[in-house]
Design a protein around this motif. Structure first.
Motif, PDB file in Angstrom:
ATOM      1  N   UNK A   1       0.848  -1.182   0.000  1.00 40.69           N
ATOM      2  CA  UNK A   1       0.000   0.000   0.000  1.00 40.69           C
ATOM      3  C   UNK A   1       0.883   1.230   0.000  1.00 40.69           C
ATOM      4  N   UNK A   2       0.647   2.142  -0.929  1.00 35.56           N
ATOM      5  CA  UNK A   2       1.431   3.384  -1.001  1.00 35.56           C
ATOM      6  C   UNK A   2       0.506   4.534  -0.646  1.00 35.56           C
ATOM      7  N   UNK A   3       0.831   5.234   0.439  1.00 37.99           N
ATOM      8  CA  UNK A   3       0.056   6.391   0.855  1.00 37.99           C
ATOM      9  C   UNK A   3       0.706   7.618   0.245  1.00 37.99           C
ATOM     10  N   UNK A   4      -0.017   8.270  -0.645  1.00 33.95           N
ATOM     11  CA  UNK A   4       0.494   9.428  -1.376  1.00 33.95           C
ATOM     12  C   UNK A   4       0.307   9.204  -2.860  1.00 33.95           C
ATOM     13  N   UNK A   5       0.265  10.274  -3.612  1.00 37.19           N
ATOM     14  CA  UNK A   5       0.121  10.123  -5.054  1.00 37.19           C
ATOM     15  C   UNK A   5       0.954  11.151  -5.813  1.00 37.19           C
ATOM     16  N   UNK A   6       2.022  11.593  -5.175  1.00 36.44           N
ATOM     17  CA  UNK A   6       2.932  12.526  -5.820  1.00 36.44           C
ATOM     18  C   UNK A   6       4.037  11.808  -6.564  1.00 36.44           C
ATOM     19  N   UNK A   7       5.058  12.533  -6.904  1.00 35.81           N
ATOM     20  CA  UNK A   7       6.170  11.994  -7.688  1.00 35.81           C
ATOM     21  C   UNK A   7       6.825  10.800  -7.000  1.00 35.81           C
TER      22      UNK A   7
ATOM     23  N   UNK B   1      -3.131   5.083  -2.342  1.00 35.63           N
ATOM     24  CA  UNK B   1      -4.083   5.912  -1.595  1.00 35.63           C
ATOM     25  C   UNK B   1      -3.820   7.367  -1.943  1.00 35.63           C
ATOM     26  N   UNK B   2      -4.794   7.993  -2.581  1.00 35.09           N
ATOM     27  CA  UNK B   2      -4.637   9.339  -3.098  1.00 35.09           C
ATOM     28  C   UNK B   2      -4.886  10.395  -2.042  1.00 35.09           C
ATOM     29  N   UNK B   3      -4.209  11.495  -2.205  1.00 32.37           N
ATOM     30  CA  UNK B   3      -4.499  12.677  -1.418  1.00 32.37           C
ATOM     31  C   UNK B   3      -5.445  13.526  -2.228  1.00 32.37           C
ATOM     32  N   UNK B   4      -6.512  13.953  -1.643  1.00 25.97           N
ATOM     33  CA  UNK B   4      -7.487  14.761  -2.374  1.00 25.97           C
ATOM     34  C   UNK B   4      -6.990  16.186  -2.609  1.00 25.97           C
ATOM     35  N   UNK B   5      -5.899  16.564  -1.934  1.00 23.36           N
ATOM     36  CA  UNK B   5      -5.398  17.929  -2.068  1.00 23.36           C
ATOM     37  C   UNK B   5      -4.681  18.187  -3.389  1.00 23.36           C
TER      38      UNK B   5
ATOM     39  N   UNK C   1      -1.964  -0.116 -10.383  1.00 25.67           N
ATOM     40  CA  UNK C   1      -2.355  -0.004  -8.979  1.00 25.67           C
ATOM     41  C   UNK C   1      -3.855   0.210  -8.875  1.00 25.67           C
ATOM     42  N   UNK C   2      -4.430  -0.311  -7.809  1.00 23.80           N
ATOM     43  CA  UNK C   2      -5.828  -0.028  -7.505  1.00 23.80           C
ATOM     44  C   UNK C   2      -5.863   1.298  -6.761  1.00 23.80           C
ATOM     45  N   UNK C   3      -6.733   2.184  -7.188  1.00 28.06           N
ATOM     46  CA  UNK C   3      -6.803   3.530  -6.636  1.00 28.06           C
ATOM     47  C   UNK C   3      -7.873   3.604  -5.546  1.00 28.06           C
ATOM     48  N   UNK C   4      -7.509   4.218  -4.438  1.00 26.00           N
ATOM     49  CA  UNK C   4      -8.444   4.416  -3.341  1.00 26.00           C
ATOM     50  C   UNK C   4      -8.402   5.867  -2.902  1.00 26.00           C
ATOM     51  N   UNK C   5      -9.379   6.252  -2.104  1.00 29.07           N
ATOM     52  CA  UNK C   5      -9.407   7.603  -1.557  1.00 29.07           C
ATOM     53  C   UNK C   5      -8.303   7.804  -0.528  1.00 29.07           C
ATOM     54  N   UNK C   6      -8.349   8.922   0.125  1.00 29.05           N
ATOM     55  CA  UNK C   6      -7.332   9.252   1.120  1.00 29.05           C
ATOM     56  C   UNK C   6      -7.311   8.248   2.258  1.00 29.05           C
ATOM     57  N   UNK C   7      -6.119   7.913   2.707  1.00 30.86           N
ATOM     58  CA  UNK C   7      -5.955   7.042   3.873  1.00 30.86           C
ATOM     59  C   UNK C   7      -6.142   7.902   5.116  1.00 30.86           C
TER      60      UNK C   7
ATOM     61  N   UNK D   1     -12.139   6.579   3.049  1.00 32.77           N
ATOM     62  CA  UNK D   1     -13.552   6.944   2.926  1.00 32.77           C
ATOM     63  C   UNK D   1     -14.326   5.868   2.177  1.00 32.77           C
ATOM     64  N   UNK D   2     -13.611   5.065   1.383  1.00 33.24           N
ATOM     65  CA  UNK D   2     -14.236   4.003   0.600  1.00 33.24           C
ATOM     66  C   UNK D   2     -14.454   2.729   1.416  1.00 33.24           C
ATOM     67  N   UNK D   3     -13.720   2.555   2.527  1.00 27.51           N
ATOM     68  CA  UNK D   3     -13.778   1.343   3.327  1.00 27.51           C
ATOM     69  C   UNK D   3     -12.388   0.973   3.820  1.00 27.51           C
ATOM     70  N   UNK D   4     -12.204  -0.288   4.207  1.00 28.36           N
ATOM     71  CA  UNK D   4     -10.930  -0.756   4.755  1.00 28.36           C
ATOM     72  C   UNK D   4     -10.197  -1.594   3.705  1.00 28.36           C
ATOM     73  N   UNK D   5      -8.915  -1.300   3.528  1.00 27.92           N
ATOM     74  CA  UNK D   5      -8.065  -2.006   2.573  1.00 27.92           C
ATOM     75  C   UNK D   5      -6.946  -2.680   3.362  1.00 27.92           C
TER      76      UNK D   5
END
Length: 162
Positions: free
Chosen positions: A7-13, A34-38, A110-116, A131-135
């Motif tokens: 699991x990778x928390x973040x969606x930057x470079x 896990x994407x950051x909505x910002x 990768x499977x994309x999910x909302x913010x962790x 926000x989508x559930x538990x991964x």
């Protein structure tokens, strides 16, 4: 929502560079991103249009290609001729556009999910609450950049001690 190896928390470079490397080692690996909505995916806060986007990078354009095959890939993206390559310094915004164009193809790996929102250790795995559930993930990588205004600062310390 599923079980993943990484699991990778973040969606930057940084997150996408790690994803690129994981795919090169094991294309079949199951990765949750896990994407950051910002921020927009890949570019990250350092490369978006903001008061610092016009700043120049401190490395010549000829030294920061994301291609393994073409060392001048970023220079080609900028349309630089051979004489300009070794002394040209690009803006952060230009590098962000380049990174997004080169790394967006890794979205399909990768499977994309909302913010962790929270990470908990559960036996041998990590449970990531979104926000989508538990991964569920075997391993977690925090690739949140240097944004220490967010709540992940404390999580990093707790994960290190697990």
């Amino acid at each position: 929502l599923g079980k993943y190896e990484i699991g990778i928390v973040g969606n930057g470079l940084s997150a996408y560079l790690v994803l690129k490397h994981l795919v090169s080692l094991a294309p079949e690996i199951k990765v949750a991103l896990f994407n950051s909505s910002q921020y927009n995916a890949i570019e990250g806060p350092a490369y978006l249009k903001n008061e610092k986007a016009h700043f120049f990078l401190n490395t010549p354009s000829s030294k920061i290609a994301l291609s393994d095959e073409n060392a001048y890939d970023f220079c080609d993206f900028l349309g630089l001729n051979a004489e300009e390559r070794d002394w040209h310094f690009a803006s952060r915004a230009d590098y962000g556009k380049y990174a997004k164009s080169k790394l967006a193809l890794y979205d399909s790996y990768a499977s994309q999910f909302g913010s962790a929102n929270k990470i908990k250790r559960s036996e041998e795995r990590f449970e990531v609450y979104t926000n989508d559930g538990i991964v569920s993930c075997n391993k977690i990588l925090l690739a949140t950049g240097n944004d220490f205004d967010n709540a992940w600062q404390g999580v990093i310390l707790s994960l290190i001690h697990i």
